[in-house]
Design a protein around this motif. Structure first.
Motif, PDB file in Angstrom:
ATOM      1  N   GLU A   1       2.919  12.048   1.853  1.00  0.00           N
ATOM      2  CA  GLU A   1       2.458  10.609   1.234  1.00  0.00           C
ATOM      3  C   GLU A   1       3.340   9.193   1.492  1.00  0.00           C
ATOM      4  O   GLU A   1       3.141   8.520   0.886  1.00  0.00           O
ATOM      5  CB  GLU A   1       1.413  11.326  -0.020  1.00  0.00           C
ATOM      6  CG  GLU A   1       0.390  12.145   0.935  1.00  0.00           C
ATOM      7  CD  GLU A   1      -0.599  11.219   2.002  1.00  0.00           C
ATOM      8  OE1 GLU A   1      -1.418  10.157   1.519  1.00  0.00           O
ATOM      9  OE2 GLU A   1      -1.345  11.628   3.279  1.00  0.00           O
TER      10      GLU A   1
ATOM     11  N   HIS B   1       1.645   2.046  -1.938  1.00  0.00           N
ATOM     12  CA  HIS B   1       0.781   2.814  -1.454  1.00  0.00           C
ATOM     13  C   HIS B   1      -0.122   1.758  -0.714  1.00  0.00           C
ATOM     14  O   HIS B   1      -0.319   1.819   0.980  1.00  0.00           O
ATOM     15  CB  HIS B   1      -0.206   4.182  -2.328  1.00  0.00           C
ATOM     16  CG  HIS B   1       0.263   4.943  -2.542  1.00  0.00           C
ATOM     17  ND1 HIS B   1       0.273   5.576  -1.814  1.00  0.00           N
ATOM     18  CD2 HIS B   1       1.203   5.547  -3.577  1.00  0.00           C
ATOM     19  CE1 HIS B   1       1.544   7.094  -2.034  1.00  0.00           C
ATOM     20  NE2 HIS B   1       1.905   6.481  -4.110  1.00  0.00           N
TER      21      HIS B   1
ATOM     22  N   ASN C   1      -1.788   4.115   2.097  1.00  0.00           N
ATOM     23  CA  ASN C   1      -2.636   5.321   2.279  1.00  0.00           C
ATOM     24  C   ASN C   1      -3.749   5.250   0.724  1.00  0.00           C
ATOM     25  O   ASN C   1      -3.270   4.713  -0.209  1.00  0.00           O
ATOM     26  CB  ASN C   1      -2.193   6.911   2.663  1.00  0.00           C
ATOM     27  CG  ASN C   1      -0.692   6.677   1.218  1.00  0.00           C
ATOM     28  OD1 ASN C   1      -1.142   5.907   0.934  1.00  0.00           O
ATOM     29  ND2 ASN C   1      -0.303   7.714   2.115  1.00  0.00           N
TER      30      ASN C   1
ATOM     31  N   ALA D   1      -2.306  10.334  -4.081  1.00  0.00           N
ATOM     32  CA  ALA D   1      -2.393  11.516  -4.498  1.00  0.00           C
ATOM     33  C   ALA D   1      -2.786  11.692  -5.623  1.00  0.00           C
ATOM     34  O   ALA D   1      -3.748  12.672  -5.754  1.00  0.00           O
ATOM     35  CB  ALA D   1      -1.148  12.223  -3.951  1.00  0.00           C
TER      36      ALA D   1
END
Length: 97
Positions: free
Chosen positions: A14, A62, A68, A71
């Protein structure tokens, strides 16, 4: 995932874009700076800045760079641990690429 050991490869995936990793590094660096400043000067009101700084740089990495979802939304404690593990690995000269 049931352990941090299982989570770590996902975390790195990620954060595969080097710019995203660098933004996390900058944010975590400033978290350390503000935390130390607050501790040494006993200006406890500065502590509210910690999540703003840490998440601010990370979320730019991110949402804009990596495109994305952080997390943190699904694994907040493992993600925090991952941020620090990645930061200290980068301090040791790893994970910059």
């Amino acid at each position: 995932m049931t352990t941090f050991k299982e989570f770590w490869p996902f975390y790195l995936q990620e954060h595969s874009n080097p710019l995203n990793r660098r933004l996390h590094f900058v944010g975590t660096f400033f978290v350390h700076v503000v935390l130390l400043y607050a501790l040494f000067t006993q200006q406890w009101m500065m502590l509210w800045l910690l999540p703003v700084i840490g998440y601010g740089f990370a979320w730019v990495g991110h949402f804009i760079v990596e495109k994305n979802r952080p997390a943190t939304f699904k694994h907040p404690l493992w993600s925090l641990r991952g941020d620090f593990k990645m930061f200290y690995a980068m301090c040791a000269g790893k994970l910059w690429k």
